[in-house]
Each structure stands twice: as C-alpha cells, then as structure tokens.
Design an enzyme around this catalytic site. Sequence first.
Site, short mmCIF file in Angstrom:
data_model
loop_
_atom_site.label_atom_id
_atom_site.label_comp_id
_atom_site.label_asym_id
_atom_site.label_seq_id
_atom_site.Cartn_x
_atom_site.Cartn_y
_atom_site.Cartn_z
N HIS A 136 69.96 2.66 72.01
CA HIS A 136 71.27 2.60 70.66
C HIS A 136 71.58 3.98 70.53
O HIS A 136 72.09 4.40 69.17
CB HIS A 136 70.02 2.66 69.13
CG HIS A 136 68.88 3.35 69.03
ND1 HIS A 136 67.29 3.05 69.40
CD2 HIS A 136 68.80 4.31 67.83
CE1 HIS A 136 66.88 4.15 69.02
NE2 HIS A 136 67.14 4.79 67.97
N ASP A 150 60.70 2.65 71.67
CA ASP A 150 59.45 1.90 73.30
C ASP A 150 58.71 0.33 72.97
O ASP A 150 58.41 0.52 73.28
CB ASP A 150 59.06 3.72 73.50
CG ASP A 150 57.55 3.01 71.99
OD1 ASP A 150 56.50 3.89 72.42
OD2 ASP A 150 58.04 2.93 70.95
N HIS A 194 62.01 7.41 64.02
CA HIS A 194 62.34 8.35 63.76
C HIS A 194 63.65 8.53 62.65
O HIS A 194 64.38 7.59 62.33
CB HIS A 194 62.88 8.50 65.21
CG HIS A 194 64.15 8.38 65.43
ND1 HIS A 194 64.16 7.94 66.80
CD2 HIS A 194 64.66 7.44 65.72
CE1 HIS A 194 64.89 7.15 67.68
NE2 HIS A 194 66.04 7.26 66.64
N GLY A 198 77.41 13.07 59.41
CA GLY A 198 77.02 12.34 60.34
C GLY A 198 76.12 11.70 60.80
O GLY A 198 75.35 11.22 59.34
N GLU A 212 58.88 -3.24 65.85
CA GLU A 212 57.61 -3.47 65.73
C GLU A 212 57.57 -4.54 64.36
O GLU A 212 58.10 -5.33 63.92
CB GLU A 212 57.43 -1.78 64.16
CG GLU A 212 57.91 -0.93 65.25
CD GLU A 212 57.12 -0.96 66.73
OE1 GLU A 212 57.19 0.24 67.14
OE2 GLU A 212 55.56 -1.76 67.12
N GLU A 248 60.02 8.69 57.11
CA GLU A 248 61.60 9.14 57.97
C GLU A 248 61.70 10.12 56.56
O GLU A 248 62.93 10.77 57.27
CB GLU A 248 61.84 8.38 58.31
CG GLU A 248 61.00 7.56 59.46
CD GLU A 248 60.49 8.36 60.34
OE1 GLU A 248 59.18 8.67 60.95
OE2 GLU A 248 60.97 9.49 60.69
N HIS A 260 61.43 14.04 56.69
CA HIS A 260 62.65 14.20 58.19
C HIS A 260 63.47 14.08 57.29
O HIS A 260 64.37 15.01 57.87
CB HIS A 260 62.23 13.33 58.64
CG HIS A 260 61.52 13.53 59.65
ND1 HIS A 260 60.41 15.10 59.97
CD2 HIS A 260 60.61 12.29 60.07
CE1 HIS A 260 59.13 14.26 60.61
NE2 HIS A 260 59.40 13.08 60.80
N HIS A 299 56.99 17.61 60.79
CA HIS A 299 55.05 17.28 60.42
C HIS A 299 54.45 17.91 59.89
O HIS A 299 54.34 19.11 60.44
CB HIS A 299 54.82 16.12 61.75
CG HIS A 299 55.90 15.49 62.35
ND1 HIS A 299 55.78 14.97 63.55
CD2 HIS A 299 56.47 14.54 61.45
CE1 HIS A 299 56.88 13.63 63.62
NE2 HIS A 299 56.89 13.36 62.25
#
Lengths: 82, 367
Positions: free
Chosen positions: B69, B76, B84, B91, B102, B120, B123, B129
């Site tokens: 993407h 995957d 993620h 941006g 999923e 997420e 992050h 993590h």
Amino acid sequence: FPVAPEAEDEEKSLQLVESYLQNFYDLQRDHHPRLRRGGENPLTEKLKEMQLFFGLEVTGKPDLDTLKAMKKPRCGIPDVEQ
Amino acid sequence: YVFTPGNPKWKRNNLTYRILNYTPKMRRADVDEAVRKALSVWSNVTPLTFQKVEDKEADIMISFAYRDHQDNSPFDGPNGQLAHAFQPGEGIGGDVHMDEEEDWTKGGKGYNLFIVLAHELGHSLGLSHSNDPGALMYPTYSYTDPNEFLLPQDDIEGIQAIYGQSTSAVQPTGPVTPEACDPNLTFDAITTLRGEIFFFKGRYMLRKHTARTETELNFISLFWPRLPSGIQAAYENIETDEITIFKEDKYWVIRGYDVLPGYPKPIYRLGFPKTIKRVNAAYNDETTGKTYFFVADRYWRYDEKKKSMDHGYPKKIVSSFGKIGRVDAAFQKDGYVYFFHGTTQFQFDPRAKRIVQQMKSTSWFNC
C-alpha cells in the site's frame, strides 16, 4: 524423492526465523556473498537479541519456544531501531 | 517502556484524527467506537485530546489497507503482521494502517480492533515496543475484554514521560505485570491442572510445572477468553478432569480449553446461602472427593459425588485448620494442602490435621 517432512519443516523454520529477524530485528538481507570475518553469525546474534527481548532462554538457536513466539500475531513495527 | 528513537513527539496536545476507510467486517458504528475508545486510552492519562475530522488532512489518518500500500511496508495477509503506525510528524507521521485481511472484530474472536488500534496509537504518539509482557506496547497480540481493559502502568509511565500527566485531579494508575520472584506477590486463586499449578493474579496466570525450572506468564484470556480477570477461587477435580473457577457469585466449569456449556452458574446452585456473595478459595481433596470452600473465616465442605454440601457446615477455619487466618487461595498437591494468606503460605497435613511448614508465597518459583 519427496523431501523428508523434518527437513521440509527445518527449511520452513529457517525461512520464518530469517524473515522475522529481517522484519523486526534489523537483520540485513545478504544479497552479496561476503567473506566472513570471524565473529558471531549475524543471524545468531539477532536471534539472541530477540530471545532477550521476549524473555526467552537466550540460546541463539531457533528452539521451540522461540519459534512459538515468532508465530504469534503481532504489530508490524520493528522491536529495535532500524 | 521505550521511546521511539529520536524521541519524536507532537508539539501540540490537541490532535486530530480521521478514519479514511472502513473494514467491511465490522459495522461502521463499531469501528468508530473502537477508534474512539482506543484514543481515550491515551487521552485519559495525558493532557492529549483527539478531535475527529472529515474530508481534510488530520494528524492521525487511520485506514485499512491490503498487502503493498505504497509505504514500503507491505502487509502479509491474514495473521502475522496485523497493523503498523508511523511516529509523530507531518504527512504520514502518526498515521495508522490496519491489515484489511485480518479478521477484525469487537469481541474475543479474530483480532479485537480496539486492542490493536490502541497499541498502534502508542506508536503514533512516540512510543516503541516495550518488553514488559503485560504492556499494551508489547509487540505480540493478546486479547483482553475491552470492557475490562485498563492501560498498564508501564504504558502510563511511558506516555506521561513524553506528554506529562493527566489534567484530572486523580492521577490514573494501571495494573502492574506480576513477577514470579516479587517478595510482595500475592495470589487471587490457585489450582492444579493436569500435573501443573496455575497461580492467578489479575488478568494473568503464572504457570508452573514442578519438573521445569522456569515459570510461564500468560494472560488468562490466552487459554480461556470467556473467563473474566480477577478470579477469586479455583480448584481441580482430577476425577472429572475439570477445573472450577469462581468470581463473585458465579462459577464456571472448564475442561481443557473449553468452558462447559451453561456456565457461568450462580454459586447458590452449590448450596451456598444467599448471604454469601463470593468464594475466597477452594481445593478438592483427591482422596475423599470432598471440596472445601473458604469464605471469610468459615469454610464449607461439598460432596462432589452427591453434588451437595455436607451437613454441619459452615465451620470456623481455625477449628479445623489452625491459625491460618483468611484464605486467599488454596490447592492440594501430593497429599498436602497449601493455604495462601497474603505473602505467607502454610503447608497443612490433613492426616495429622496440623500445619507442618510455613513458607513464602513465592516458594514454588525457584527464586
């Protein structure tokens, strides 16, 4: 002859380990064969780093507990700085 | 907790977010609710605020995407990498991408959208993590009932180190991940299970096999997603290969990974009077087939074959077991009964009818 299941599993496990360490532990993708200059195998080094992060026994080997941890669904962000 | 390298953070506390597209696997309203709740996980403990915007650029753009993407991090397919997000910045900074392949849900099946989104967003706000297995920012997925979710202390300390404390008068605190050798460790409940011992604490269970030195820490939900956290009593009936779990006035019967149909049931079915609101501890005596229930300073005895309470109960704990005080947790192993009261453990010999040893609560963990 068909590959013996154990050998096939081993091949799969190695692929899992390599791609996991490339995705999340900054294992460099080796495109050009290089002369090894001694020292530890980078894969073993990264494997130990991953085992330490997850509180696993630090063996440097893709043992069962380590493979089990690598198969867990997870976030796509690496665990270490890329 | 770990900061993202370079310590990126948003320069403003009032941030905006936008949901670019929706997964067809959930109702739109449920996706909106999951996003709103995931953002509140972080706004509840910091001065941050999040305002939803439509049709314009937002600080945090949330979208569902397939495989490649165009951000150099292709997804995957089912399982594996679930989502993620990008560190604070202009941006693409702060944006969250969910893997559309999923099985996104709002419950315990598939992957709970709220839980993954909340991770997420950590992050998006500048956290990396954490290696605390109980932290929200731990890299692997684990389910917690969203209605019971509390942001763990490790994550609270991490995000407050970046943005400061919450503006509310009372500072929020979160659950701390139990450590097997913590001298102050106490237990909610303990049971044996097929030769192993399970120590329950909050939403966690410490699993110990006497033949292995290490102790495994898991979420209760890993084995039994339908069970609540904070269970209060548990015992194993070895004959039926079942464990029975108690919380407040309800109990569940489990065999392997399965909660048997028809549970939870009210504890009064077992014969407790209506005045009893919870059970503190329980153990089953393998030789007599009797189960002992401990409530405050008294105990009942239940006949597993007759499926009824024995007459003449409740009795005072001290009259039959000695000075062990209130019982938090109990289990029987190799003929001895182990009673846990706070950080103290008593080994009781039912044949001699006396306490034969007093130990620390963590004695099973090879500390």
